[in-house]
Scaffold this active site. Structure first.
Site: not given
Ligand code: 0X9
Ligand code: ZN
Length: 418
Positions: A177, A180, A235, A304, A379
């Site tokens: 992303h 970040e 993003r 992330h 995160e």
């Molecule tokens: O939403 C996401 O992809 C992640 N949070 S973010 O705020 N950085 O965008 C969480 C990712 C969890 N990981 C997977 N779903 N593999």
């Molecule tokens: Zn992310």
């Protein structure tokens, strides 16, 4: 001279008049207390609002960015379902400007002698750093694991003592992303520590004797570059979707529950899963690295920001994986080591319950398809005080504590799978 040119190029990049202007944009916080409010927020997220943190459970705060034009409308829409809000940031535009000033100031102070790990860097600078490290450090080699839509090479560093071609592999990737920023900064710090302290630091020496470390500092370079040139809060990647909207979320594009909960089929959404699994170069590059090291990969960590979480599969379902007990055991040890550094609290657990259901994510795929038990999504800092605009002075503490967590993880894996 080269340094001066780089500084001018950076200033030109930052001063680009065609940048998305966030003047007057607010980030508001609401806390859903009823099922109806919760469902309402989930629906709202499907529309083109930028959720900085998503609805996870009743009583947990949700942060939403809103333009000055839509603010009144959003406030009254929320009121209709009984949601009142607090304003967390009055002006995101100001915050972004302040961040730019901080970056430029630090750069001037640092005067460009060596790579400054305590500042943010453009993709070109990051590529140059990785290539330089590979050229000057016998443990490091650089490779390009994929080519993006806009033609950038996705660069990866392999840190290896070269002692065996069948050693375990640990894979780390950052900045799937784009916005970040503390994630790529952390990957670069980890890369440098691993590469430069072999033979002097006992822990690092043991970890590299045990496994090769593969690190992709920026998995989504097109998106990352776009956050520098045009839209700090971008993003996704930058693939055109045919209409007005650009980008697929590469972390919804893996073939693991693809198109399921927590991913959008709306090309304008920030969680757009793309037309088919592995349609993006970003996701398929990571897949190919894992498959090329088939049978050797013992850990896959996707880094992330923000929220301070250490998470394991699954994201696409709330069913716990067969290996959850072991995943949880190692998460506990890793988080304890991370927190022991500066006291930063991290929550941990499976993705679907800890943050929210999210399908098509990298770590579900590495676990399901490549059988990597230690598949984790992190995160990093913070919990919303600065959010994505974490000031440069917080890079080093963030990277240091994260590295301590990762070292603890690596040691546990080495003990378990000698
Ligand atoms: O939403 C996401 O992809 C992640 N949070 S973010 O705020 N950085 O965008 C969480 C990712 C969890 N990981 C997977 N779903 N593999
Ligand atoms: Zn992310």
């Amino acid at each position: 001279m080269k340094v001066l040119l780089l500084a001018f190029a950076l200033l030109a990049t930052l001063a680009n008049a065609a940048k998305v202007d966030y003047t007057g944009h607010k980030v508001i916080r609401v806390v859903p207390q009823t099922e109806e409010q919760f469902r309402f927020l989930l629906k709202l997220q499907e529309q083109a609002y930028d959720f900085w943190s998503s609805p996870t459970s009743l009583g947990s705060p949700v942060d939403i960015r809103v333009s000055p034009q839509r603010y009144q409308y959003l406030a009254s829409t929320l009121n209709k379902v009984g949601l009142t809000h607090k304003i967390r940031f009055f002006d995101i535009g100001k915050l972004i400007e302040e961040e730019e000033r901080n970056i430029i100031l630090r750069r001037a102070l640092h005067s460009g002698r060596v790579f400054d790990f305590e500042n943010y860097h453009t993709y070109t600078e990051i590529e140059a750093f990785v290539n330089e490290l590979a050229a000057t450090n016998a443990l490091v080699s650089s490779s390009v694991i994929g080519t993006t839509y806009e033609g950038r090479g996705i660069i990866m560093a392999t840190i290896s003592t070269g002692s065996s071609a069948t050693k375990p592999v640990m894979y780390f990737e950052c900045a799937m992303h784009a916005r970040e920023w503390v994630a790529p900064a952390t990957c670069l710090y980890v890369m440098n520590e691993m590469a430069t302290k072999y033979g002097t630091d006992a822990e690092i020496t043991a970890m590299l004797d045990y496994a090769d470390w593969l690190i992709t500092p920026v998995s989504n370079p097109d998106g990352y570059e776009y956050t520098w040139t045009t839209d700090r809060l971008w993003r996704k990647n930058r693939v055109p979707n045919g209409g007005l909207c650009y980008g697929t979320d590469p972390n919804r594009n893996f073939d693991a529950g693809f198109g399921g909960p927590g991913a959008s089929s709306n090309a304008c959404s920030d969680t757009y899963h793309g037309p088919f699994a592995f349609s993006t170069q970003e996701a398929s590059a990571m897949r190919d690295v894992i498959l090329a090291n088939s049978g050797r990969v013992v850990a896959a960590v996707s880094i992330h920001s923000y929220s301070q979480l250490w998470m394991s599969p699954y994201g696409y379902q709330s069913v716990l994986p067969a290996d959850y007990a072991e995943m949880y055991r190692v998460m506990t040890i890793s988080v304890n080591a991370l927190t022991a550094t500066y006291g930063t609290p991290f929550q941990y657990g499976n993705i679907a319950d800890t943050i929210y259901p999210a399908s098509g994510g990298s770590v579900d795929w590495t676990y399901d398809t490549a059988n990597v038990v230690y598949s984790y999504a992190l995160e990093l800092r913070d919990t919303g005080l600065y959010g994505f605009e974490l000031p440069p002075r917080l890079i080093l503490p963030t990277a240091t504590e994260t590295f301590n967590g990762l070292k603890a993880m690596a040691q546990e894996i080495a003990a378990k799978l000698p």
